[in-house]
Design a protein around this motif. Structure first.
Motif, PDB file in Angstrom:
ATOM      1  N   ARG A  25       2.134   4.158 -11.177  1.00  0.00           N
ATOM      2  CA  ARG A  25       2.641   3.662  -9.902  1.00  0.00           C
ATOM      3  C   ARG A  25       2.675   2.141  -9.959  1.00  0.00           C
ATOM      4  NH1 ARG A  25       0.203   7.694  -5.194  1.00  0.00           N
ATOM      5  NH2 ARG A  25       1.109   9.610  -6.082  1.00  0.00           N
ATOM      6  N   TYR A  26       3.836   1.589  -9.671  1.00  0.00           N
ATOM      7  CA  TYR A  26       4.023   0.151  -9.823  1.00  0.00           C
ATOM      8  C   TYR A  26       5.113  -0.329  -8.879  1.00  0.00           C
ATOM      9  CZ  TYR A  26       8.274   1.172 -12.524  1.00  0.00           C
ATOM     10  OH  TYR A  26       9.515   1.598 -12.914  1.00  0.00           O
ATOM     11  N   ILE A  27       5.238  -1.644  -8.756  1.00  0.00           N
ATOM     12  CA  ILE A  27       6.260  -2.243  -7.912  1.00  0.00           C
ATOM     13  C   ILE A  27       7.497  -2.500  -8.761  1.00  0.00           C
ATOM     14  CG2 ILE A  27       6.856  -4.185  -6.437  1.00  0.00           C
ATOM     15  CD1 ILE A  27       4.669  -2.305  -5.327  1.00  0.00           C
ATOM     16  N   GLY A  28       8.630  -1.925  -8.354  1.00  0.00           N
ATOM     17  CA  GLY A  28       9.866  -2.097  -9.102  1.00  0.00           C
ATOM     18  C   GLY A  28      10.546  -3.413  -8.807  1.00  0.00           C
ATOM     19  N   ASN A  51       9.548  -2.478  -3.137  1.00  0.00           N
ATOM     20  CA  ASN A  51      10.215  -1.252  -3.550  1.00  0.00           C
ATOM     21  C   ASN A  51       9.440  -0.643  -4.708  1.00  0.00           C
ATOM     22  OD1 ASN A  51      12.862  -0.994  -2.021  1.00  0.00           O
ATOM     23  ND2 ASN A  51      13.020  -3.092  -2.760  1.00  0.00           N
ATOM     24  N   PRO A  52       8.950   0.589  -4.581  1.00  0.00           N
ATOM     25  CA  PRO A  52       8.193   1.196  -5.672  1.00  0.00           C
ATOM     26  C   PRO A  52       9.074   1.501  -6.868  1.00  0.00           C
ATOM     27  CG  PRO A  52       8.582   2.789  -3.924  1.00  0.00           C
ATOM     28  CD  PRO A  52       9.057   1.460  -3.405  1.00  0.00           C
ATOM     29  N   GLY A  53       8.475   1.424  -8.063  1.00  0.00           N
ATOM     30  CA  GLY A  53       9.173   1.833  -9.265  1.00  0.00           C
ATOM     31  C   GLY A  53       9.257   3.347  -9.365  1.00  0.00           C
ATOM     32  N   THR A  54      10.180   3.828 -10.177  1.00  0.00           N
ATOM     33  CA  THR A  54      10.400   5.271 -10.329  1.00  0.00           C
ATOM     34  C   THR A  54       9.268   5.909 -11.111  1.00  0.00           C
ATOM     35  OG1 THR A  54      12.779   4.912 -10.298  1.00  0.00           O
ATOM     36  CG2 THR A  54      12.009   7.016 -11.176  1.00  0.00           C
ATOM     37  N   GLY A  55       8.834   7.080 -10.669  1.00  0.00           N
ATOM     38  CA  GLY A  55       7.769   7.809 -11.343  1.00  0.00           C
ATOM     39  C   GLY A  55       8.259   8.507 -12.600  1.00  0.00           C
ATOM     40  N   ARG A  56       7.436   9.407 -13.116  1.00  0.00           N
ATOM     41  CA  ARG A  56       7.765  10.124 -14.360  1.00  0.00           C
ATOM     42  C   ARG A  56       9.112  10.822 -14.224  1.00  0.00           C
ATOM     43  NH1 ARG A  56       3.855  13.545 -14.383  1.00  0.00           N
ATOM     44  NH2 ARG A  56       2.398  12.331 -15.677  1.00  0.00           N
ATOM     45  N   ALA A  57       9.950  10.658 -15.257  1.00  0.00           N
ATOM     46  CA  ALA A  57      11.287  11.243 -15.219  1.00  0.00           C
ATOM     47  C   ALA A  57      11.705  11.656 -16.625  1.00  0.00           C
ATOM     48  CB  ALA A  57      12.293  10.251 -14.641  1.00  0.00           C
ATOM     49  N   ARG A  92       0.831  -1.206   0.000  1.00  0.00           N
ATOM     50  CA  ARG A  92       0.000   0.000   0.000  1.00  0.00           C
ATOM     51  C   ARG A  92       0.862   1.251   0.000  1.00  0.00           C
ATOM     52  NH1 ARG A  92      -4.827   1.515   4.358  1.00  0.00           N
ATOM     53  NH2 ARG A  92      -5.316   3.588   3.480  1.00  0.00           N
ATOM     54  N   SER A  93       1.885   1.268   0.840  1.00  0.00           N
ATOM     55  CA  SER A  93       2.772   2.429   0.886  1.00  0.00           C
ATOM     56  C   SER A  93       3.499   2.611  -0.444  1.00  0.00           C
ATOM     57  CB  SER A  93       3.777   2.274   2.021  1.00  0.00           C
ATOM     58  OG  SER A  93       4.710   3.341   2.016  1.00  0.00           O
ATOM     59  N   ALA A  94       3.950   1.506  -1.046  1.00  0.00           N
ATOM     60  CA  ALA A  94       4.695   1.596  -2.303  1.00  0.00           C
ATOM     61  C   ALA A  94       3.843   2.184  -3.420  1.00  0.00           C
ATOM     62  CB  ALA A  94       5.196   0.212  -2.701  1.00  0.00           C
ATOM     63  N   LEU A  95       2.553   1.913  -3.408  1.00  0.00           N
ATOM     64  CA  LEU A  95       1.688   2.383  -4.490  1.00  0.00           C
ATOM     65  C   LEU A  95       1.032   3.729  -4.186  1.00  0.00           C
ATOM     66  CD1 LEU A  95      -0.039  -0.990  -5.478  1.00  0.00           C
ATOM     67  CD2 LEU A  95       1.882   0.160  -6.603  1.00  0.00           C
ATOM     68  N   GLU A  96       0.757   4.016  -2.913  1.00  0.00           N
ATOM     69  CA  GLU A  96       0.051   5.256  -2.581  1.00  0.00           C
ATOM     70  C   GLU A  96       1.008   6.399  -2.253  1.00  0.00           C
ATOM     71  OE1 GLU A  96      -2.820   4.548   0.444  1.00  0.00           O
ATOM     72  OE2 GLU A  96      -4.023   3.150  -0.768  1.00  0.00           O
ATOM     73  N   ASP A 101       1.563  -6.330  -8.741  1.00  0.00           N
ATOM     74  CA  ASP A 101       0.594  -6.193  -9.825  1.00  0.00           C
ATOM     75  C   ASP A 101       1.262  -5.997 -11.180  1.00  0.00           C
ATOM     76  OD1 ASP A 101      -1.330  -6.367  -7.831  1.00  0.00           O
ATOM     77  OD2 ASP A 101      -1.491  -4.175  -7.631  1.00  0.00           O
ATOM     78  N   ASP A 102       0.478  -6.256 -12.234  1.00  0.00           N
ATOM     79  CA  ASP A 102       0.922  -5.992 -13.599  1.00  0.00           C
ATOM     80  C   ASP A 102       1.051  -4.483 -13.815  1.00  0.00           C
ATOM     81  OD1 ASP A 102      -1.883  -5.177 -15.236  1.00  0.00           O
ATOM     82  OD2 ASP A 102      -2.167  -6.396 -13.442  1.00  0.00           O
ATOM     83  N   TYR A 103       1.824  -4.103 -14.842  1.00  0.00           N
ATOM     84  CA  TYR A 103       1.973  -2.688 -15.167  1.00  0.00           C
ATOM     85  C   TYR A 103       2.462  -2.530 -16.600  1.00  0.00           C
ATOM     86  CZ  TYR A 103       7.003  -3.439 -14.315  1.00  0.00           C
ATOM     87  OH  TYR A 103       8.297  -3.900 -14.351  1.00  0.00           O
ATOM     88  N   ALA A 104       2.298  -1.324 -17.125  1.00  0.00           N
ATOM     89  CA  ALA A 104       2.830  -0.960 -18.441  1.00  0.00           C
ATOM     90  C   ALA A 104       3.369   0.462 -18.352  1.00  0.00           C
ATOM     91  CB  ALA A 104       1.759  -1.058 -19.517  1.00  0.00           C
ATOM     92  N   LEU A 105       4.592   0.670 -18.837  1.00  0.00           N
ATOM     93  CA  LEU A 105       5.238   1.977 -18.803  1.00  0.00           C
ATOM     94  C   LEU A 105       5.427   2.493 -20.226  1.00  0.00           C
ATOM     95  CD1 LEU A 105       8.065   1.266 -16.177  1.00  0.00           C
ATOM     96  CD2 LEU A 105       5.684   1.921 -15.766  1.00  0.00           C
TER      97      LEU A 105
END
Length: 660
Positions: A626-629, A645-651, A237-241, A595-599
């Motif tokens: 927002r995704y799990i790295g 560990n959360p994935g990196t946001g917009r960069a 929850r913390s990683a995504l929120e 969870d699944d994700y697409a970047l």
């Protein structure tokens, strides 16, 4: 993926180096292997942000790289080291043929600087015979240029989101029998997450001397200074929120990983008609200050050497190639652990050990050519390893101990050159992997009985090219006994290493490139498509605790795809995606998932053939998904477990390069 070259060119003439093959030579040589291998040239990773191993290896099918923070990442090849969330295991990493792994097998990736290398060799699984193919994942070798193929001067500057800035410069040249190459870089970043800032300075250099056209020696020096704060794992929850938030306990203790290292090495190559002899030696010293749940203070001294003989001869009227070699990698870790009171303040001594490792491997491989285009290949590797711990802190009892391991790993294979641009291959190979020191600690009987991991791998595949199309496909199945798992019970202490019963890793690795259109907008422009797909089906095989559950830590499907437009004047634009279309488990009980994700990413740049400079602008995760790295692995977990560990946001990143 580079165009296929079936017949290897001769080693470089008097204008090149015979100790370090050029990129075309390395590609041709590696493709004499009857299995999954690849050379990644610098043209594939230096025209974008090149900070981490992911930036280099992410387009190699079968390789799954999950960044954590800073330059750190978890690398898994064919499911190697799936459960490791600190200190990679299961892949042997090298810089110019010198091990980065410590002598017990663990490896950190902070010392790798992607802007320093000419190309990177990837040997999957037991195909890494020459580098001690005794690990499930194989080997990766990062190769620096020499003065005979480097620009007199080159430099680059990169800046980007989250305080990222990096400067790199290199120089190289040759004069008569001598040549030299030196590259140095410095970078600093604030980090996407709180408490993830760091700075690194690295230097790589080599000096070569040619005694004659058939005799050359080369000396290497690498220096590294790494400073990195650790944000720690948090709940899903913390990683995504609140993905930028660090674990409060990691902040309270000011957890860090700081490394100072020096590596020296020599490699010499001698040629005698159809025989080539290579030999060398290396020494590495590291000092590691690592305040985490305790303050770890390590001095690491590794040393070793290698010899390799390649002989091309005719046997009973048939072409035949024999490769024989041996590797030694020994070392000592003088480790002291102190209380970490708060804010990285070193407290009282809690433990003190001297760990010694011995590793000796010898291998022999024979390639017998039934025809000029069809080779039968057989090989055998012997591995001896010893792990010895001497406890110097005896107030809690003597926890000294020693274990040794011996393994024989045979392999057979076939390599068929169907035509000059098309190969097919198959092999059956054994591998063995010895536990590292965090497995057999000798503190308790249970922590002294972790066995080595062994596997039998079956592999078949093909690679090649046609006009406007190239491909690389491999299918494999590894049947594993005693798979090493490092299971997390708390984010504030090390994971516990155990042996699984029987497990299976099987999958499909696909890489392809297509030339779609030409002269679309102007004469000479082109549109191309590149993609890699990795299918990973990893599971327990009738395990007494977990039955046939899926192994956690890696998604079943992983896709990278890019469409690229190239203008004849040097401008290019390349939208791309990184897609995990299905969730994956983070615990052996299969109760919690990532969870699944697409970047969505987009890169534009200018790289003209007639100029000495190039530039790029790159956007990553443009939709700010927002995704799990990456995840730590547990035996049993729930949604509140601090494993994520959360994935990196917009960069956004940009850079410019110049050479003359």
């Amino acid at each position: 993926m580079e165009p296929l070259t079936i017949n290897a060119p001769a080693l470089s003439d008097e204008h090149g180096s015979i100790t370090v093959p050029t990129t075309p030579e390395a590609i041709a040589d590696i493709r004499r292997t009857p299995g999954g291998v690849e050379v990644v040239p610098d043209t594939q990773f230096k025209n974008s942000r090149a900070q981490t191993v992911k930036d280099v290896l992410d387009w190699v099918p079968g390789v799954f790289v999950q960044p954590r923070f800073g330059d750190d990442a978890r690398v898994s090849i064919r499911g190697s080291g799936l459960s490791r969330n600190y200190g990679n295991r299961g892949v042997n990493m090298f810089i110019d043929g010198v091990p980065i792994n410590t002598s017990d097998g663990l490896v950190d990736l902070f010392e790798i600087d992607p802007t320093a290398y000419r190309y990177v060799e990837v040997y999957k699984g037991a195909n890494a015979l020459r580098y001690g193919g005794n690990s499930l994942g194989g080997a990766v070798n990062f190769v620096t240029p020499t003065g005979r193929d480097a620009a007199p001067f080159a430099g680059r500057l990169d800046v980007g989101s989250f305080g990222y800035r990096k400067a790199q410069a290199s120089t190289g040249g040759a004069e008569g029998a001598y040549d030299y190459f030196i590259t140095a870089s410095a970078q600093r970043f604030d980090g996407y997450r709180d408490h993830s800032d760091g700075d690194q300075q690295r230097l790589s250099s080599n000096i070569g001397y040619r005694f004659s056209p058939d005799a050359e020696t080369r000396f290497y020096l690498n220096l590294n200074r790494i400073r990195q704060r650790l944000p720690g794992e948090v709940s899903k929850r913390s990683a995504l929120e609140t993905p930028r938030t660090a674990n409060p306990e990691f902040e309270r203790l000011d957890q860090q990983r700081n490394i100072d290292s020096v590596r020296i090495a020599n490699k010499t190559t001698l040629r005698f008609d159809d025989t080539t002899l290579e030999f060398g030696a290396f020494g590495v010293h590291r000092h590691v200050d690592h305040p985490i749940f305790q303050w770890l203070d390590y001095d690491v001294d590794d040393y070793g050497g290698f010899v390799r003989l390649t002989d091309n001869l005719r046997f009973a009227g048939f072409d035949n190639e024999v490769i024989a070699g041996a590797n030694i990698h020994n070392g000592e870790i003088d480790n002291r652990q102190y209380a970490n009171q708060t804010d990285a303040v070193k407290g009282e001594l809690l433990s003190s050990n001297v760990d010694k490792s011995e590793n000796i491997s010898a291998y022999l491989q024979n390639s017998f050519y039934l025809r000029s285009d069809l080779a039968l290949i057989a090989g055998l590797q012997f591995q001896y390893a010893k792990r010895d711990r001497r406890d110097r802190f005896l107030s809690d009892g003597d926890q000294s101990g020693s274990r040794s391991y011996r393994n024989y790993s045979p392999r057979i294979g076939v390599l068929w050159d169907i035509d000059p641009q098309w190969q097919a291959f198959a092999n059956v190979s054994r591998s063995a992997e010895v536990p590292s020191y965090d497995a057999n600690t000798f503190a308790t009987p249970a922590s002294s009985t972790v066995d080595d991991q062994t596997a039998t791998t079956y592999e078949i595949g093909t690679r090649g090219e046609r006009p406007n199309f190239h491909w690389d496909i491999a299918l494999y199945r590894s049947e594993i006994d005693n798979e090493l798992q490092c299971l997390t019970t708390s984010p504030f202490s090390p994971c516990t290493v155990v042996n699984a019963d029987r497990t299976v890793h099987q999958g499909v690795e696909l890489g392809l490139g297509l030339g779609l259109l030409e002269s679309v907008l102007v004469a000479g422009d082109r549109v191309g498509f590149n993609a890699t797909y990795t299918y990973s089906d990893f599971f327990f095989d009738d395990d007494r605790r977990y039955g046939d559950n899926e192994l956690p830590g890696v998604p079943p499907h992983y896709v990278r795809a890019e469409v690229r437009y190239d203008h004849p004047d040097g401008f290019y634009a390349a939208p791309s995606t990184e897609w995990v279309p299905e969730s994956y488990y983070v615990d052996n009980r299969n109760q919690v998932t990532a969870d699944d994700y697409a970047l969505l990413n987009f890169r534009i740049g200018y790289e003209p053939d007639t100029s000495n400079w190039s530039a790029y602008i790159e956007g990553r995760n443009l939709l700010d998904k927002r995704y799990i790295g990456t995840v730590a692995i547990a035996g049993t977990a729930d949604e509140q477990a601090a494993l994520f560990n959360p994935g990196t946001g917009r960069a956004v990143y940009s850079g410019v390069q110049y050479e003359w």
